[in-house]
Motif scaffolding. Structure first.
Motif, PDB file in Angstrom:
ATOM      1  N   MET A  69       0.818  -1.212   0.000  1.00 24.02           N
ATOM      2  CA  MET A  69       0.000   0.000   0.000  1.00 24.02           C
ATOM      3  C   MET A  69       0.857   1.270   0.000  1.00 24.02           C
ATOM      4  O   MET A  69       0.441   2.287  -0.535  1.00 24.02           O
ATOM      5  N   GLU A  70       2.041   1.175   0.591  1.00 22.81           N
ATOM      6  CA  GLU A  70       2.940   2.336   0.539  1.00 22.81           C
ATOM      7  C   GLU A  70       3.333   2.607  -0.922  1.00 22.81           C
ATOM      8  O   GLU A  70       3.282   3.741  -1.392  1.00 22.81           O
ATOM      9  N   SER A  73       0.229   3.995  -2.817  1.00 21.63           N
ATOM     10  CA  SER A  73      -0.074   5.395  -2.465  1.00 21.63           C
ATOM     11  C   SER A  73       0.886   6.331  -3.182  1.00 21.63           C
ATOM     12  O   SER A  73       0.478   7.341  -3.773  1.00 21.63           O
ATOM     13  N   ARG A  74       2.170   6.009  -3.165  1.00 24.17           N
ATOM     14  CA  ARG A  74       3.155   6.876  -3.826  1.00 24.17           C
ATOM     15  C   ARG A  74       2.904   6.946  -5.329  1.00 24.17           C
ATOM     16  O   ARG A  74       2.953   8.017  -5.936  1.00 24.17           O
ATOM     17  N   THR A  76       0.096   6.268  -7.099  1.00 24.30           N
ATOM     18  CA  THR A  76      -1.159   6.923  -7.525  1.00 24.30           C
ATOM     19  C   THR A  76      -1.102   8.426  -7.258  1.00 24.30           C
ATOM     20  O   THR A  76      -1.626   9.215  -8.038  1.00 24.30           O
ATOM     21  N   GLU A  77      -0.421   8.851  -6.190  1.00 28.02           N
ATOM     22  CA  GLU A  77      -0.317  10.297  -5.943  1.00 28.02           C
ATOM     23  C   GLU A  77       0.548  10.963  -7.018  1.00 28.02           C
ATOM     24  O   GLU A  77       0.242  12.054  -7.490  1.00 28.02           O
ATOM     25  N   THR A  95      -7.974   5.605  -7.032  1.00 24.53           N
ATOM     26  CA  THR A  95      -8.082   6.420  -5.807  1.00 24.53           C
ATOM     27  C   THR A  95      -8.229   5.530  -4.580  1.00 24.53           C
ATOM     28  O   THR A  95      -9.229   4.814  -4.436  1.00 24.53           O
ATOM     29  N   CYS A  96      -7.210   5.557  -3.729  1.00 26.70           N
ATOM     30  CA  CYS A  96      -7.259   4.773  -2.483  1.00 26.70           C
ATOM     31  C   CYS A  96      -8.048   5.561  -1.449  1.00 26.70           C
ATOM     32  O   CYS A  96      -7.771   6.736  -1.220  1.00 26.70           O
ATOM     33  N   ARG A  98      -8.782   6.183   2.434  1.00 27.95           N
ATOM     34  CA  ARG A  98      -8.076   5.907   3.701  1.00 27.95           C
ATOM     35  C   ARG A  98      -9.053   5.369   4.745  1.00 27.95           C
ATOM     36  O   ARG A  98     -10.229   5.738   4.753  1.00 27.95           O
ATOM     37  N   PRO A 104      -3.857   3.687   4.570  1.00 24.57           N
ATOM     38  CA  PRO A 104      -4.509   3.260   3.322  1.00 24.57           C
ATOM     39  C   PRO A 104      -4.936   1.787   3.349  1.00 24.57           C
ATOM     40  O   PRO A 104      -5.211   1.198   2.313  1.00 24.57           O
ATOM     41  N   ARG A 115      -8.137  -3.116   1.605  1.00 24.14           N
ATOM     42  CA  ARG A 115      -7.997  -1.758   1.076  1.00 24.14           C
ATOM     43  C   ARG A 115      -9.289  -1.429   0.339  1.00 24.14           C
ATOM     44  O   ARG A 115     -10.075  -2.328   0.015  1.00 24.14           O
ATOM     45  N   TYR A 117     -10.925   1.123  -2.848  1.00 24.10           N
ATOM     46  CA  TYR A 117     -10.760   2.074  -3.952  1.00 24.10           C
ATOM     47  C   TYR A 117     -12.131   2.636  -4.306  1.00 24.10           C
ATOM     48  O   TYR A 117     -13.140   1.927  -4.159  1.00 24.10           O
TER      49      TYR A 117
END
Ligand code: ADP
Ligand code: GN1
Ligand code: MG
Length: 369
Positions: A69-70, A73-74, A76-77, A95-96, A98, A104, A115, A117
């Motif tokens: 997930m880390e 997140s990186r 997708t951002e 889009t994750c 939270r 996340p 998780r 989305y």
């Protein structure tokens, strides 16, 4: 167990953990992925409805879900910032959502990691390609995905599965499964075992080129099967690249190769009538044109020269993995009927042989693009 399809998950509790509220209207299994448990859930929020995808991450396959997930997140951002700076049609990043504690992901009382989305509306994915236009669009989308991630700031992404596309290592795992043969299935698949073992030399080609410094490590998707890109239901344009669990350092050729495997195939991945398993030339041409339209500018000469070969290699590699799982008792890929992994292997090897026959022509086509 890797797959939990038999047991009921408390989807309402998952939704609450991600702040979706108490208004769960409907939830059910979704999609045809082989690894995670995917649910589509609809919530009533005030007078409107909202849909989410909840996924239980398969923790036998992904040993460290928070690291997965880390990465996601990186990635997708980064994509979102790029798309905001330079909008591109209907394209979006996954889009994750939270969890209420800000993470996340969320761990349920049984030890599963979940998780969520936002559901991509008005789009769908395809298990079998339907047109050359689709093949072109999917390949261009995965090429643009690689291009967007080329300048992802350090640190290096986590390797979520070690040796994921190390084909010689996959062959070693197969040999171990043949030697152990815990379910006494090896005698039932001698021709497949013989084909797998006869390709040892070719299996090394990309790893050797990488070790020789001729093919660079880049950030790649590593699971570019056709159904991992969502296409607009009305226009057919690409909306979103999904299934980002294996986005990590890899070779561009792994991505192109898996597109060839899944988008030149005219039938399902587990087709039992092998006479139908043939590489569709127009689809290959569309994939090559689509991929080069987005990735052509950054590929080096050795990457370009091995595009056609990568189709054979990825098809062979997944065949080896299906065969290994069949011999091991179907612990990795979800199956819905007995011998499905063997059928998947047979179909992959049939396609690999057809790709092998067309390799010189495929190479000539790419050289001319
Ligand atoms: P797996 O790793 O098991 O393949 P995926 O992440 O690919 O899981 O999800 C399985 C399927 O669920 C996809 O092929 C797609 O059809 C659907 N899906 C996944 N995420 C979304 C989303 N955010 N919106 C809509 N559909 C989705
Ligand atoms: C799995 O997750 P999914 O179904 O998109 C597998 C891929 C294989 C593919 C074969 C994490 O993909 O590597 O190529 O099945 N994913 C993982 O269909 O092992
Ligand atoms: Mg998938």
């Amino acid at each position: 167990m890797g797959h939990d399809s038999g047991s009921k998950h408390d989807i309402a509790a998952v939704g609450r953990a991600f702040g979706a509220g108490d208004g769960l209207v409907q939830a059910g299994r979704h999609g045809s992925g082989h690894i995670n448990d995917t649910y589509l859930a609809t919530y009533q929020v005030g007078s409107g409805r909202i849909r989410y995808v909840h996924q239980r991450i398969n923790h036998d396959v992904f040993k460290d879900p928070p690291r997965v997930m880390e990465n996601i997140s990186r990635v997708t951002e980064h994509q979102r910032a790029k798309l905001a700076a330079e909008p591109s049609g209907t394209r979006t990043a996954l889009t994750c959502v939270r969890a209420t504690d800000g993470q996340p992901y969320w761990c349920d009382p049984e030890g599963n990691t979940w998780r969520t989305y936002t559901f991509i509306e008005n789009a769908r994915s395809y298990d079998v390609v339907e047109s050359t236009g689709q093949a072109f669009i999917a390949a261009r989308a995965f090429g643009d995905f690689q291009k967007m991630l080329a300048d992802l700031p350090s640190p290096r992404l986590h390797e979520t599965i070690l040796n994921f596309h190390n084909t010689p290592w996959r062959l070693e795992r197969l040999e171990a499964a043949i030697a152990a043969d815990p379910h006494r299935r090896a005698d039932g698949c001698r021709p497949e075992i013989d084909y797998a073992l006869s390709q040892r030399a070719q299996a090394r080609r990309l790893i050797d080129l990488q070790a020789a410094g001729r093919i660079p490590e880049r950030i790649t998707h590593n699971d570019t099967k056709l159904n991992n890109v969502m296409l607009d239901a009305a226009t057919g344009e690409d909306v979103c690249v999904i299934d980002l669990d294996t986005v990590m350092p890899g070779l561009t050729l792994y991505d192109f190769g898996d597109m060839v495997r899944t988008a030149t195939m005219p039938v399902k991945e587990d087709e039992q009538d092998l006479t139908k398993v043939l590489m569709q030339w127009p689809m290959f041409e569309a994939l090559a044109r689509g991929y080069l339209a987005s990735a052509g500018a950054f590929l080096n000469a050795d990457e370009r020269a091995n595009l056609a070969f990568s189709g054979w290699l990825m098809t062979y590699e997944v065949g080896v993995r299906f065969l290994t799982d069949h011999l091991s008792g179907d612990t990795y890929f979800r199956i819905t009927r007995p011998d499905q992994n063997l059928d998947r292997c047979r179909a992959q090897f049939a396609l690999a042989r057809d790709l092998e026959r067309h390799l010189p022509a495929m190479e000539r086509l790419i050289a001319g693009l």
